[in-house]
Design a protein around this motif. Structure first.
Motif, mmCIF file in Angstrom:
data_model
loop_
_atom_site.group_PDB
_atom_site.id
_atom_site.type_symbol
_atom_site.label_atom_id
_atom_site.label_comp_id
_atom_site.label_asym_id
_atom_site.label_seq_id
_atom_site.Cartn_x
_atom_site.Cartn_y
_atom_site.Cartn_z
ATOM 1 N N ALA A 7 0.681 -1.199 -0.041
ATOM 2 C CA ALA A 7 0.018 -0.160 0.021
ATOM 3 C C ALA A 7 0.917 1.308 0.093
ATOM 4 O O ALA A 7 0.143 2.438 -0.198
ATOM 5 C CB ALA A 7 -0.828 -0.035 1.248
ATOM 6 N N LEU A 8 2.180 1.197 0.211
ATOM 7 C CA LEU A 8 3.000 2.493 0.489
ATOM 8 C C LEU A 8 2.812 3.161 -0.669
ATOM 9 O O LEU A 8 3.235 2.788 -1.913
ATOM 10 C CB LEU A 8 4.349 1.740 0.637
ATOM 11 C CG LEU A 8 5.407 3.079 1.013
ATOM 12 C CD1 LEU A 8 5.117 3.721 2.252
ATOM 13 C CD2 LEU A 8 6.809 2.252 1.073
ATOM 14 N N HIS A 9 2.465 4.482 -0.662
ATOM 15 C CA HIS A 9 2.519 5.514 -1.679
ATOM 16 C C HIS A 9 1.391 5.034 -2.742
ATOM 17 O O HIS A 9 1.462 5.831 -3.996
ATOM 18 C CB HIS A 9 3.826 5.726 -2.272
ATOM 19 C CG HIS A 9 4.700 6.146 -1.403
ATOM 20 N ND1 HIS A 9 4.685 7.411 -0.667
ATOM 21 C CD2 HIS A 9 6.068 5.612 -1.139
ATOM 22 C CE1 HIS A 9 5.675 7.455 0.208
ATOM 23 N NE2 HIS A 9 6.462 6.315 0.043
ATOM 24 N N GLN A 10 0.503 4.216 -2.379
ATOM 25 C CA GLN A 10 -0.700 3.971 -3.528
ATOM 26 C C GLN A 10 -1.925 4.838 -3.256
ATOM 27 O O GLN A 10 -2.051 5.425 -2.134
ATOM 28 C CB GLN A 10 -0.916 2.548 -3.493
ATOM 29 C CG GLN A 10 0.242 1.504 -3.878
ATOM 30 C CD GLN A 10 0.673 1.588 -5.059
ATOM 31 O OE1 GLN A 10 -0.218 2.060 -5.949
ATOM 32 N NE2 GLN A 10 1.841 1.406 -5.155
ATOM 33 N N PRO A 11 -2.748 5.124 -4.352
ATOM 34 C CA PRO A 11 -3.828 6.004 -4.095
ATOM 35 C C PRO A 11 -4.766 5.391 -3.129
ATOM 36 O O PRO A 11 -4.984 4.032 -3.103
ATOM 37 C CB PRO A 11 -4.391 5.869 -5.445
ATOM 38 C CG PRO A 11 -3.427 5.455 -6.425
ATOM 39 C CD PRO A 11 -2.473 4.588 -5.766
ATOM 40 N N ALA A 12 -5.060 6.474 -2.060
ATOM 41 C CA ALA A 12 -5.903 5.601 -1.187
ATOM 42 C C ALA A 12 -7.374 6.568 -0.967
ATOM 43 O O ALA A 12 -7.448 7.873 -1.396
ATOM 44 C CB ALA A 12 -5.154 5.599 0.289
ATOM 45 N N LEU A 25 -2.690 9.831 4.285
ATOM 46 C CA LEU A 25 -1.728 9.553 5.470
ATOM 47 C C LEU A 25 -1.483 8.133 5.829
ATOM 48 O O LEU A 25 -0.526 8.066 6.556
ATOM 49 C CB LEU A 25 -2.358 10.577 6.503
ATOM 50 C CG LEU A 25 -2.486 11.898 6.278
ATOM 51 C CD1 LEU A 25 -3.260 12.649 7.567
ATOM 52 C CD2 LEU A 25 -1.061 12.735 6.143
ATOM 53 N N ALA A 26 -2.266 7.455 5.592
ATOM 54 C CA ALA A 26 -2.446 5.843 6.044
ATOM 55 C C ALA A 26 -1.479 5.230 5.079
ATOM 56 O O ALA A 26 -0.942 4.035 5.373
ATOM 57 C CB ALA A 26 -3.583 5.172 6.073
ATOM 58 N N VAL A 27 -0.832 5.707 3.923
ATOM 59 C CA VAL A 27 -0.090 5.081 3.097
ATOM 60 C C VAL A 27 1.203 5.916 2.513
ATOM 61 O O VAL A 27 2.081 5.501 1.586
ATOM 62 C CB VAL A 27 -0.746 4.712 1.656
ATOM 63 C CG1 VAL A 27 -1.943 3.648 2.063
ATOM 64 C CG2 VAL A 27 -1.486 5.902 0.983
ATOM 65 N N LEU A 56 -3.972 -1.151 -5.215
ATOM 66 C CA LEU A 56 -2.699 -1.653 -5.110
ATOM 67 C C LEU A 56 -2.253 -1.898 -6.596
ATOM 68 O O LEU A 56 -0.976 -2.410 -6.954
ATOM 69 C CB LEU A 56 -2.798 -3.129 -4.460
ATOM 70 C CG LEU A 56 -3.140 -3.124 -3.172
ATOM 71 C CD1 LEU A 56 -3.285 -4.635 -2.450
ATOM 72 C CD2 LEU A 56 -2.154 -2.444 -2.278
ATOM 73 N N GLY A 57 -2.857 -1.341 -7.709
ATOM 74 C CA GLY A 57 -2.380 -1.218 -9.016
ATOM 75 C C GLY A 57 -2.537 -2.490 -9.796
ATOM 76 O O GLY A 57 -2.056 -2.558 -10.974
ATOM 77 N N GLY A 58 -3.185 -3.473 -9.205
ATOM 78 C CA GLY A 58 -3.526 -4.784 -9.813
ATOM 79 C C GLY A 58 -3.660 -5.864 -8.991
ATOM 80 O O GLY A 58 -3.787 -5.466 -7.825
ATOM 81 N N VAL A 59 -3.855 -6.972 -9.419
ATOM 82 C CA VAL A 59 -4.100 -8.318 -8.700
ATOM 83 C C VAL A 59 -2.991 -8.653 -7.854
ATOM 84 O O VAL A 59 -1.750 -8.720 -8.533
ATOM 85 C CB VAL A 59 -4.626 -9.261 -9.694
ATOM 86 C CG1 VAL A 59 -4.856 -10.583 -8.689
ATOM 87 C CG2 VAL A 59 -5.841 -8.999 -10.235
ATOM 88 N N ARG A 60 -2.867 -8.849 -6.649
ATOM 89 C CA ARG A 60 -1.689 -9.193 -5.902
ATOM 90 C C ARG A 60 -2.011 -10.355 -4.874
ATOM 91 O O ARG A 60 -3.106 -10.538 -4.292
ATOM 92 C CB ARG A 60 -1.254 -7.994 -5.076
ATOM 93 C CG ARG A 60 -0.945 -6.587 -5.679
ATOM 94 C CD ARG A 60 0.171 -6.592 -6.813
ATOM 95 N NE ARG A 60 1.364 -6.903 -6.275
ATOM 96 C CZ ARG A 60 2.276 -5.870 -6.028
ATOM 97 N NH1 ARG A 60 2.029 -4.595 -6.099
ATOM 98 N NH2 ARG A 60 3.475 -6.460 -5.416
ATOM 99 N N SER A 61 -1.137 -11.022 -4.593
ATOM 100 C CA SER A 61 -0.972 -12.068 -3.738
ATOM 101 C C SER A 61 -0.856 -11.686 -2.302
ATOM 102 O O SER A 61 0.217 -11.077 -1.963
ATOM 103 C CB SER A 61 -0.223 -13.315 -3.883
ATOM 104 O OG SER A 61 -0.260 -14.138 -3.002
ATOM 105 N N ILE A 62 -1.740 -11.505 -1.329
ATOM 106 C CA ILE A 62 -1.593 -11.108 0.007
ATOM 107 C C ILE A 62 -1.549 -12.256 1.211
ATOM 108 O O ILE A 62 -2.443 -12.811 1.054
ATOM 109 C CB ILE A 62 -2.523 -9.981 0.275
ATOM 110 C CG1 ILE A 62 -2.603 -8.749 -0.855
ATOM 111 C CG2 ILE A 62 -2.538 -9.657 1.761
ATOM 112 C CD1 ILE A 62 -3.752 -8.082 -0.666
ATOM 113 N N HIS A 63 -0.522 -12.110 1.779
ATOM 114 C CA HIS A 63 -0.427 -13.247 2.771
ATOM 115 C C HIS A 63 -1.194 -12.612 4.308
ATOM 116 O O HIS A 63 -1.871 -13.464 4.720
ATOM 117 C CB HIS A 63 1.030 -13.431 3.190
ATOM 118 C CG HIS A 63 1.364 -14.543 4.312
ATOM 119 N ND1 HIS A 63 1.453 -14.041 5.613
ATOM 120 C CD2 HIS A 63 1.523 -15.656 4.164
ATOM 121 C CE1 HIS A 63 1.494 -15.139 6.162
ATOM 122 N NE2 HIS A 63 1.624 -16.250 5.386
#
Length: 73
Positions: A7-12, A25-27, A56-63
């Motif tokens: 999420a760092l610096h992604q649109p929120a 502010l959260a990212v 997140l800019g696309g489909v991501r695998s999240i643990h």
């Protein structure tokens, strides 16, 4: 094991934002002072259920997802 902040610096976006404590502010990567008035936390209107999103800019695998709550409430 490597942990990446996707999420760092992604649109929120956030519904029911309190004043200027917006979702960006959260990212932004700032987390040295999590007292909510210090400007490093997204804050919703008090007493309200809110919704928060990050692109997140696309489909991501999240643990796992880690949410750090503000302090000083």
């Amino acid at each position: 094991w490597f942990t990446e902040n996707l999420a760092l610096h992604q649109p929120a976006w956030q519904r029911l934002t309190h004043k200027s404590y917006t979702a960006d502010l959260a990212v932004d990567g700032q987390y040295t002072d999590l007292e909510w008035r210090r400007g490093q936390c997204a804050v919703s209107d008090f007493g309200q259920t809110t919704e928060w999103r990050v692109d997140l800019g696309g489909v991501r695998s999240i643990h796992h997802i880690f949410i750090q709550y503000a302090t000083g409430n």
